[in-house]
Design a protein around this motif. Sequence first.
Motif, short mmCIF file in Angstrom:
data_model
loop_
_atom_site.label_atom_id
_atom_site.label_comp_id
_atom_site.label_asym_id
_atom_site.label_seq_id
_atom_site.Cartn_x
_atom_site.Cartn_y
_atom_site.Cartn_z
N ASN A 1 37.55 -28.22 -1.34
CA ASN A 1 36.31 -27.74 -0.98
C ASN A 1 34.97 -26.82 -1.45
N ILE A 2 36.48 -25.48 -0.86
CA ILE A 2 35.68 -24.65 -0.76
C ILE A 2 36.40 -23.29 -1.66
N ILE A 3 37.90 -23.04 -0.57
CA ILE A 3 38.37 -21.49 -0.62
C ILE A 3 38.78 -22.05 -2.36
N ASP A 4 39.35 -23.34 -2.52
CA ASP A 4 39.77 -23.68 -4.41
C ASP A 4 39.06 -22.95 -5.20
N PRO A 5 37.68 -23.56 -5.50
CA PRO A 5 36.36 -23.88 -6.16
C PRO A 5 36.11 -22.39 -6.31
N ALA A 6 36.16 -21.99 -4.77
CA ALA A 6 35.72 -20.02 -5.15
C ALA A 6 36.42 -19.57 -6.55
N ILE A 7 37.86 -19.89 -5.28
CA ILE A 7 38.60 -18.40 -6.48
C ILE A 7 38.72 -19.09 -7.80
N LYS A 8 39.16 -20.47 -8.36
CA LYS A 8 38.77 -21.35 -9.94
C LYS A 8 37.39 -20.69 -10.70
N GLY A 9 36.02 -20.44 -9.57
CA GLY A 9 35.67 -19.55 -10.83
C GLY A 9 35.27 -18.28 -10.87
N THR A 10 36.13 -17.25 -9.84
CA THR A 10 36.10 -16.27 -10.01
C THR A 10 36.87 -16.04 -11.16
N LEU A 11 38.42 -16.64 -10.78
CA LEU A 11 39.48 -17.02 -12.05
C LEU A 11 38.60 -16.90 -13.45
N ASN A 12 38.00 -17.62 -13.37
CA ASN A 12 36.95 -18.67 -14.64
C ASN A 12 35.91 -17.39 -15.17
N LEU A 13 35.34 -16.31 -14.35
CA LEU A 13 35.12 -15.33 -14.93
C LEU A 13 35.98 -14.49 -15.11
N LEU A 14 36.95 -14.37 -14.76
CA LEU A 14 38.17 -13.14 -15.37
C LEU A 14 37.91 -13.51 -16.69
N LYS A 15 39.14 -14.75 -16.86
CA LYS A 15 39.06 -15.09 -18.37
C LYS A 15 38.21 -15.02 -19.18
N ALA A 16 37.01 -14.95 -18.77
CA ALA A 16 36.16 -14.80 -19.99
C ALA A 16 35.93 -12.99 -20.28
N CYS A 17 35.83 -12.38 -18.62
CA CYS A 17 36.46 -11.49 -19.76
C CYS A 17 37.24 -10.67 -20.37
N LEU A 18 38.30 -11.40 -20.32
CA LEU A 18 39.46 -11.23 -21.05
C LEU A 18 39.60 -11.58 -22.68
N LYS A 19 38.82 -13.02 -22.92
CA LYS A 19 38.35 -13.49 -24.09
C LYS A 19 37.28 -12.08 -24.60
N SER A 20 36.53 -11.29 -24.18
CA SER A 20 35.14 -10.77 -25.14
C SER A 20 36.05 -9.36 -24.59
N LYS A 21 37.17 -8.41 -24.73
CA LYS A 21 37.41 -8.25 -25.60
C LYS A 21 36.96 -6.57 -25.15
N SER A 22 35.50 -6.61 -24.99
CA SER A 22 34.80 -5.68 -24.54
C SER A 22 34.62 -5.00 -23.11
N VAL A 23 35.31 -5.64 -22.39
CA VAL A 23 34.64 -5.13 -20.63
C VAL A 23 35.68 -4.83 -20.11
N LYS A 24 35.49 -3.58 -19.78
CA LYS A 24 36.12 -2.66 -19.56
C LYS A 24 36.13 -2.24 -17.84
#
Length: 356
Positions: free
Chosen positions: A117-140
């Motif tokens: 309820n706490i750790i797994d959602p925090a990890i999932k959220g961070t990975l969701n953000l990193l996936k968005a950075c990959l999609k962007s192609k602009s984030v260095k």
Amino acid sequence: MEGLEGMAVEGKRDQGSPTTTTYCVTGATGYIGSWLVKALLDSGYQVHATVRDPPKSLSLISMWTGSERLRLFQADLQEEGSFDEAVKGCDGVFHVAAPMQFSILANEDIDSYVQSNIIDPAIKGTLNLLKACLKSKSVKRVVFTSSISTITAKDSIGNWRSVVDESCQTPIDHVWNTKANGWIYVLTKRLTEEAAFKFAKENHIDLVSVITSTVAGPSLTLDVPSSIRVLLSPITGEPETFGILSAVNARMGSIALVHIEDICSAHIFLMEHATAEGRYICCAQNCQMSKLVQHLAEEYPCSNIRSVDKEDNQVPPEISSMKLRDLGFNFKYGVQNIIHETITYCLEYGILPPAK
């Protein structure tokens, strides 16, 4: 507040030199996030700020000068794809958003509850953000806000180290087994940072983390930041926050401090320094608990300040920011400055009554 996503915010123009460089800041309504948005705008950057609760951003807009260069996005770390628009076209992302849960009510299977309820959602959220950075192609580069809770000043047999650096990570098993005050936050930060670096390495993302010590000084938020509540707990007498301060002291042999302005400057410095890599402790100064209470008493004289025993060891372990300093970063504020500005802020906003 419908239509917040991608909304430009009108405001007065500041005196900085505008640039086309665009940075995204997650958790923009939090203590560090809100100040970081301010610092970036003051420096002339374009800023994409993500908020989960739009009404909380309203009080901040008037404090963010240069807000014609600011775009607000409503985003939730638990929703995959929620950050795609916010990071689109950005040169870098500051991932500041994080759960600040220190404890929970008793639960029959507390370990399982905290994990799911706490750790797994925090990890999932961070990975969701990193996936968005990959999609962007602009984030260095992504700069991740970590915590001194991921660090310990004790070695594997429980002896104090003389110098504490980025390699001195808190053992995960020890946190699960001891469950000291603030243990949930410690685990969440430790495991989320570990997962972030693993994903970044596998997907060739340039990730740098800032290991924040106890952050204090003035705040832009309506609520008193938890780090300030922890720092002032010898004055306020709050049992939970004083317990966290004591647990930090027991793990680190001292309290490590950094001013809010310095921690934001360090984030920006590490975003832009070409050779920055890995983890960086950001601690302006550390002092033993008894010395901290003495500084607080000198700045805010009161009869009910919490007393602590003077430590036998007169030289606490050094919480070293040498790796950060070696890159050329300089701290502006020391312990006494930090405490003075924190007390001044709390008095001005009625968080503390006038000292008697």
